[in-house]
Design an enzyme around this catalytic site. Structure first.
Site, PDB file in Angstrom:
ATOM      1  N   ASN A   9      16.302  -5.703  30.119  1.00  0.00           N
ATOM      2  CA  ASN A   9      15.474  -5.403  28.421  1.00  0.00           C
ATOM      3  C   ASN A   9      16.162  -6.069  27.948  1.00  0.00           C
ATOM      4  O   ASN A   9      16.659  -4.623  26.778  1.00  0.00           O
ATOM      5  CB  ASN A   9      14.550  -4.136  28.940  1.00  0.00           C
ATOM      6  CG  ASN A   9      13.864  -4.256  27.477  1.00  0.00           C
ATOM      7  OD1 ASN A   9      13.373  -4.823  26.666  1.00  0.00           O
ATOM      8  ND2 ASN A   9      12.674  -3.045  27.549  1.00  0.00           N
ATOM      9  N   TRP A  10      16.302  -7.156  27.510  1.00  0.00           N
ATOM     10  CA  TRP A  10      16.722  -7.754  26.239  1.00  0.00           C
ATOM     11  C   TRP A  10      15.537  -6.826  24.562  1.00  0.00           C
ATOM     12  O   TRP A  10      16.954  -7.614  24.081  1.00  0.00           O
ATOM     13  CB  TRP A  10      16.940  -8.953  26.277  1.00  0.00           C
ATOM     14  CG  TRP A  10      17.848  -9.240  27.367  1.00  0.00           C
ATOM     15  CD1 TRP A  10      19.226  -8.382  27.978  1.00  0.00           C
ATOM     16  CD2 TRP A  10      18.369 -10.839  27.275  1.00  0.00           C
ATOM     17  NE1 TRP A  10      19.943  -9.577  28.969  1.00  0.00           N
ATOM     18  CE2 TRP A  10      19.126 -10.456  28.141  1.00  0.00           C
ATOM     19  CE3 TRP A  10      17.968 -12.347  26.720  1.00  0.00           C
ATOM     20  CZ2 TRP A  10      20.342 -12.237  28.216  1.00  0.00           C
ATOM     21  CZ3 TRP A  10      19.090 -13.098  27.440  1.00  0.00           C
ATOM     22  CH2 TRP A  10      19.868 -13.267  28.711  1.00  0.00           C
ATOM     23  N   LYS A  11      15.125  -6.763  25.784  1.00  0.00           N
ATOM     24  CA  LYS A  11      14.452  -6.154  23.526  1.00  0.00           C
ATOM     25  C   LYS A  11      14.646  -7.319  22.408  1.00  0.00           C
ATOM     26  O   LYS A  11      14.204  -8.599  23.524  1.00  0.00           O
ATOM     27  CB  LYS A  11      15.006  -4.974  23.242  1.00  0.00           C
ATOM     28  CG  LYS A  11      14.880  -4.218  23.998  1.00  0.00           C
ATOM     29  CD  LYS A  11      14.974  -2.633  23.587  1.00  0.00           C
ATOM     30  CE  LYS A  11      15.107  -1.049  24.897  1.00  0.00           C
ATOM     31  NZ  LYS A  11      14.368  -0.001  24.865  1.00  0.00           N
ATOM     32  N   HIS A  96       5.754  -1.015  27.258  1.00  0.00           N
ATOM     33  CA  HIS A  96       7.216  -0.464  27.344  1.00  0.00           C
ATOM     34  C   HIS A  96       6.616   0.929  26.631  1.00  0.00           C
ATOM     35  O   HIS A  96       6.318   0.622  25.881  1.00  0.00           O
ATOM     36  CB  HIS A  96       8.052  -1.519  26.992  1.00  0.00           C
ATOM     37  CG  HIS A  96       9.198  -1.176  26.758  1.00  0.00           C
ATOM     38  ND1 HIS A  96       9.574  -0.105  25.572  1.00  0.00           N
ATOM     39  CD2 HIS A  96      10.157  -0.677  27.527  1.00  0.00           C
ATOM     40  CE1 HIS A  96      11.027   0.493  25.819  1.00  0.00           C
ATOM     41  NE2 HIS A  96      11.235   0.185  26.536  1.00  0.00           N
ATOM     42  N   GLU A  98       7.791   1.425  23.232  1.00  0.00           N
ATOM     43  CA  GLU A  98       8.100   0.766  22.143  1.00  0.00           C
ATOM     44  C   GLU A  98       6.782   0.038  22.171  1.00  0.00           C
ATOM     45  O   GLU A  98       6.527  -0.009  20.954  1.00  0.00           O
ATOM     46  CB  GLU A  98       9.284   0.133  22.122  1.00  0.00           C
ATOM     47  CG  GLU A  98      10.343   0.404  21.923  1.00  0.00           C
ATOM     48  CD  GLU A  98      11.306   0.245  22.130  1.00  0.00           C
ATOM     49  OE1 GLU A  98      12.144  -0.843  22.808  1.00  0.00           O
ATOM     50  OE2 GLU A  98      12.741   0.796  22.529  1.00  0.00           O
ATOM     51  N   GLU A 166      10.236   5.822  32.690  1.00  0.00           N
ATOM     52  CA  GLU A 166      11.129   5.941  31.225  1.00  0.00           C
ATOM     53  C   GLU A 166      10.917   7.127  30.550  1.00  0.00           C
ATOM     54  O   GLU A 166       9.968   6.961  29.305  1.00  0.00           O
ATOM     55  CB  GLU A 166      11.679   4.285  30.469  1.00  0.00           C
ATOM     56  CG  GLU A 166      11.605   3.440  31.645  1.00  0.00           C
ATOM     57  CD  GLU A 166      12.264   2.187  30.053  1.00  0.00           C
ATOM     58  OE1 GLU A 166      13.405   1.285  31.039  1.00  0.00           O
ATOM     59  OE2 GLU A 166      11.414   1.672  29.608  1.00  0.00           O
ATOM     60  N   GLY A 172      17.297   4.982  24.879  1.00  0.00           N
ATOM     61  CA  GLY A 172      17.808   4.924  23.493  1.00  0.00           C
ATOM     62  C   GLY A 172      18.936   5.507  23.009  1.00  0.00           C
ATOM     63  O   GLY A 172      19.302   5.315  21.906  1.00  0.00           O
ATOM     64  N   SER A 212      19.289   4.740  28.733  1.00  0.00           N
ATOM     65  CA  SER A 212      20.245   5.008  28.967  1.00  0.00           C
ATOM     66  C   SER A 212      21.000   5.275  30.279  1.00  0.00           C
ATOM     67  O   SER A 212      22.315   5.593  31.021  1.00  0.00           O
ATOM     68  CB  SER A 212      20.785   6.723  28.533  1.00  0.00           C
ATOM     69  OG  SER A 212      20.259   6.470  27.008  1.00  0.00           O
ATOM     70  N   GLY A 233      18.294  -1.136  29.273  1.00  0.00           N
ATOM     71  CA  GLY A 233      17.859  -1.955  27.255  1.00  0.00           C
ATOM     72  C   GLY A 233      19.623  -2.143  27.278  1.00  0.00           C
ATOM     73  O   GLY A 233      20.187  -2.931  27.116  1.00  0.00           O
ATOM     74  N   GLY A 234      20.166  -0.863  26.061  1.00  0.00           N
ATOM     75  CA  GLY A 234      21.232  -0.880  25.882  1.00  0.00           C
ATOM     76  C   GLY A 234      22.849  -1.943  27.134  1.00  0.00           C
ATOM     77  O   GLY A 234      23.669  -2.973  26.222  1.00  0.00           O
TER      78      GLY A 234
HETATM   79  P1  PGA Z   1      18.374   1.558  27.027  1.00  0.00           P
HETATM   80  O1  PGA Z   1      16.371   0.846  27.156  1.00  0.00           O
HETATM   81  O2  PGA Z   1      18.260   1.556  28.775  1.00  0.00           O
HETATM   82  O3  PGA Z   1      19.096   0.960  25.949  1.00  0.00           O
HETATM   83  O4  PGA Z   1      17.881   3.086  27.472  1.00  0.00           O
HETATM   84  C1  PGA Z   1      15.467   1.110  28.405  1.00  0.00           C
HETATM   85  C2  PGA Z   1      14.407   1.047  27.774  1.00  0.00           C
HETATM   86  O5  PGA Z   1      13.510   0.314  27.229  1.00  0.00           O
HETATM   87  O6  PGA Z   1      13.916   0.265  28.287  1.00  0.00           O
END
Ligand code: PGA
Length: 252
Positions: A9-11, A96, A98, A166, A172, A212, A233-234
């Site tokens: 997930n590149w956001k 998601h 967010e 999640e 994050g 994470s 994500g990260g």
């Molecule tokens: P993260 O994000 O790996 O940076 O915790 C995961 C996500 O939001 O899909």
């Protein structure tokens, strides 16, 4: 046997040229990944065109991080599921955390999005997860069961979808759920899937863990029987780190 799905997930990171450079570095290694692994890139919608050009002759999937539930209309700034399908995306994220917390998306809107994606032949990945307050109040099970049930309310009963668990407090933050804690939440979700659509649905639907995930903790998470992959994500922003995760071998 369910596939092991490793999804990036590149956001809101990477424009088209950076996306192409990344995929050029990643692709030469794609052939040597474990055969059970399915790799997916959830990219900014504006990158979908170049990403499909780069990936169309591979077994790697791609998709958007969000969409509207209508196919067209006066919805300034939104992206149509039909257009995402035209860009040959096979998957798209729905709900998601967010989107839920920063953009106020409701279970009701998410249910419509999930159905709209299925209607254009895209597999939605429905994200669910509790906040720290909800976990501390002992509400994890109720919250994730409700998000799952509500998100699937309008689903097409014969079309596939995926689920990502999640925990919001792990996204994050560097705080990863303990593998047994994550496995327990996945078990709750699988039981709820069985209530919703029977044993077959529960058996065939992949449930990914996100929050994470890094090469250092992926092995222990993948060893949990109910974890069918990762939403990352990260650690997906660097091709090398994501490649290490894509190489995860699911043993059970
Ligand atoms: P993260 O994000 O790996 O940076 O915790 C995961 C996500 O939001 O899909």
């Amino acid at each position: 046997m369910r596939p092991f799905v490793v999804a990036a997930n590149w956001k809101m990171h990477k424009g088209p040229s950076e996306a192409v450079g990344y995929l050029k570095a990643f692709l030469p290694h794609a052939g040597s990944l474990p055969g059970r692994n399915k790799i997916i890139f959830f990219v900014p919608a504006i990158d979908l065109w170049v990403v499909q050009q780069a990936l169309r002759d591979t077994s790697i999937g791609w998709g958007a991080q969000n969409c509207h539930y209508e196919r067209q209309g006066a919805f300034t700034g939104e992206n149509s599921p039909a257009v995402i399908a035209e860009l040959l995306a096979s998957y798209t994220l729905v709900g998601h955390s967010e989107r839920r917390t920063l953009f106020g998306e409701t279970d009701e809107a998410l249910a419509k999005k999930l159905r709209a994606l299925q209607d254009v032949g895209i597999e939605p990945m429905l994200c669910v997860g509790e906040t720290l307050n909800e976990r501390e109040a002992g509400g994890t099970g109720d919250v994730i069961r409700r998000q799952l049930r509500e998100g699937l309310k309008l689903r097409d009963p014969v079309k596939p979808f995926l689920v990502a668990y999640e925990p919001v407090w792990a996204i994050g933050t560097g705080k990863v759920a303990a593998p047994a804690q994550a496995d327990e939440a996945h078990r709750v979700l699988r039981e709820e899937l069985e209530r919703i659509g029977g044993r077959d649905l529960a058996e065939k639907t992949p449930i990914l863990y996100g929050g994470s995930v890094k090469p250092e903790n992926s092995g222990e998470l993948a060893a949990q029987s109910e974890i069918d992959g990762f939403l990352v994500g990260g650690a997906s922003l660097q091709a090398e780190a994501f490649l290490a995760l894509a190489r995860t071998e699911k043993k059970k």
